[in-house]
Design a protein around this motif. Structure first.
Motif, PDB file in Angstrom:
ATOM      1  N   SER A  39       7.956   5.710  -0.603  1.00 28.43           N
ATOM      2  CA  SER A  39       7.527   5.663   0.767  1.00 28.43           C
ATOM      3  C   SER A  39       8.790   5.268   1.563  1.00 28.43           C
ATOM      4  O   SER A  39       9.878   4.643   0.902  1.00 28.43           O
ATOM      5  CB  SER A  39       6.434   4.592   0.774  1.00 28.43           C
ATOM      6  OG  SER A  39       6.903   3.063   0.429  1.00 28.43           O
ATOM      7  N   ASN A  40       8.789   5.534   2.766  1.00 26.72           N
ATOM      8  CA  ASN A  40      10.226   5.287   3.640  1.00 26.72           C
ATOM      9  C   ASN A  40      10.549   3.686   3.537  1.00 26.72           C
ATOM     10  O   ASN A  40      11.837   3.425   3.407  1.00 26.72           O
ATOM     11  CB  ASN A  40       9.631   5.434   5.111  1.00 26.72           C
ATOM     12  CG  ASN A  40       9.643   6.814   5.249  1.00 26.72           C
ATOM     13  OD1 ASN A  40      10.031   7.708   4.815  1.00 26.72           O
ATOM     14  ND2 ASN A  40       8.940   7.281   6.432  1.00 26.72           N
ATOM     15  N   ASP A  41       9.452   2.734   3.446  1.00 24.40           N
ATOM     16  CA  ASP A  41       9.908   1.446   3.307  1.00 24.40           C
ATOM     17  C   ASP A  41      10.388   1.006   1.699  1.00 24.40           C
ATOM     18  O   ASP A  41      10.790  -0.089   1.429  1.00 24.40           O
ATOM     19  CB  ASP A  41       8.820   0.506   3.599  1.00 24.40           C
ATOM     20  CG  ASP A  41       7.416   0.535   3.133  1.00 24.40           C
ATOM     21  OD1 ASP A  41       7.457   0.947   1.962  1.00 24.40           O
ATOM     22  OD2 ASP A  41       6.460   0.041   3.469  1.00 24.40           O
ATOM     23  N   SER A  75       3.045   7.568   8.795  1.00 21.27           N
ATOM     24  CA  SER A  75       4.366   7.244   8.918  1.00 21.27           C
ATOM     25  C   SER A  75       5.040   6.638   8.075  1.00 21.27           C
ATOM     26  O   SER A  75       6.665   7.058   8.128  1.00 21.27           O
ATOM     27  CB  SER A  75       4.487   6.568  10.554  1.00 21.27           C
ATOM     28  OG  SER A  75       3.671   5.316  10.111  1.00 21.27           O
ATOM     29  N   ASN A  76       4.473   5.991   6.977  1.00 21.23           N
ATOM     30  CA  ASN A  76       5.333   5.752   5.907  1.00 21.23           C
ATOM     31  C   ASN A  76       5.853   6.497   5.051  1.00 21.23           C
ATOM     32  O   ASN A  76       6.819   6.209   4.116  1.00 21.23           O
ATOM     33  CB  ASN A  76       4.528   4.546   5.267  1.00 21.23           C
ATOM     34  CG  ASN A  76       5.670   3.591   4.461  1.00 21.23           C
ATOM     35  OD1 ASN A  76       6.757   3.353   4.809  1.00 21.23           O
ATOM     36  ND2 ASN A  76       5.124   3.095   3.383  1.00 21.23           N
ATOM     37  N   TRP A  77       5.394   7.870   5.238  1.00 25.64           N
ATOM     38  CA  TRP A  77       5.838   9.095   4.215  1.00 25.64           C
ATOM     39  C   TRP A  77       6.906  10.109   4.808  1.00 25.64           C
ATOM     40  O   TRP A  77       7.136  10.806   4.360  1.00 25.64           O
ATOM     41  CB  TRP A  77       4.704   9.726   3.426  1.00 25.64           C
ATOM     42  CG  TRP A  77       3.854   8.592   2.657  1.00 25.64           C
ATOM     43  CD1 TRP A  77       2.961   7.702   3.004  1.00 25.64           C
ATOM     44  CD2 TRP A  77       4.413   8.197   1.087  1.00 25.64           C
ATOM     45  NE1 TRP A  77       2.560   6.783   1.867  1.00 25.64           N
ATOM     46  CE2 TRP A  77       3.492   7.173   0.960  1.00 25.64           C
ATOM     47  CE3 TRP A  77       5.380   8.655   0.373  1.00 25.64           C
ATOM     48  CZ2 TRP A  77       3.527   6.417  -0.457  1.00 25.64           C
ATOM     49  CZ3 TRP A  77       5.516   7.795  -0.704  1.00 25.64           C
ATOM     50  CH2 TRP A  77       4.372   6.906  -1.174  1.00 25.64           C
ATOM     51  N   THR A  78       6.583  10.062   6.150  1.00 22.33           N
ATOM     52  CA  THR A  78       7.216  11.323   7.124  1.00 22.33           C
ATOM     53  C   THR A  78       8.514  10.789   7.773  1.00 22.33           C
ATOM     54  O   THR A  78       8.596   9.243   7.964  1.00 22.33           O
ATOM     55  CB  THR A  78       6.360  11.710   7.948  1.00 22.33           C
ATOM     56  OG1 THR A  78       6.023  10.990   8.905  1.00 22.33           O
ATOM     57  CG2 THR A  78       5.352  12.455   7.170  1.00 22.33           C
ATOM     58  N   THR A  79       9.426  11.374   8.115  1.00 22.28           N
ATOM     59  CA  THR A  79      10.467  10.790   8.639  1.00 22.28           C
ATOM     60  C   THR A  79      10.367  11.615  10.341  1.00 22.28           C
ATOM     61  O   THR A  79       9.966  12.744  10.227  1.00 22.28           O
ATOM     62  CB  THR A  79      11.761  11.361   8.199  1.00 22.28           C
ATOM     63  OG1 THR A  79      11.788  12.737   8.058  1.00 22.28           O
ATOM     64  CG2 THR A  79      12.075  10.742   6.928  1.00 22.28           C
TER      65      THR A  79
END
Length: 81
Positions: A39-41, A75-79
């Motif tokens: 994930s992004n985080d 949103s935690n997986w896309t940019t």
């Protein structure tokens, strides 16, 4: 049928009573830490496998391909582009 799970990144470092890693890359389609999607985080990752659910993933929610695609739109997986 391929299945997916969203797991806490800490699972990759978890060890059992004998000191062995709990997460077994030999039972999933990823070959190692370098091939997992995080994930992004950085707190979650995706595991995928075919057939029976590995025992170390019994306590996590599983997803079909369509369901995981929906989850990955968050949103935690896309940019943002």
């Amino acid at each position: 049928m391929r299945k997916y799970a969203i797991c806490d990144i800490e699972l990759l470092d978890e060890v059992d009573a004998e000191g062995e890693l709990v997460f077994d890359f030999g039972q999933v389609l990823e070959s190692g830490r370098a091939t997992i999607r995080t994930s992004n985080d950085g707190f979650l990752f995706i595991a995928k496998w075919d057939g029976e659910t590995p025992l170390f993933l019994n306590d996590v929610d599983t997803y079909t391909h369509a369901e995981i695609l929906t989850e990955l739109q968050g949103s935690n997986w896309t940019t943002a582009e």
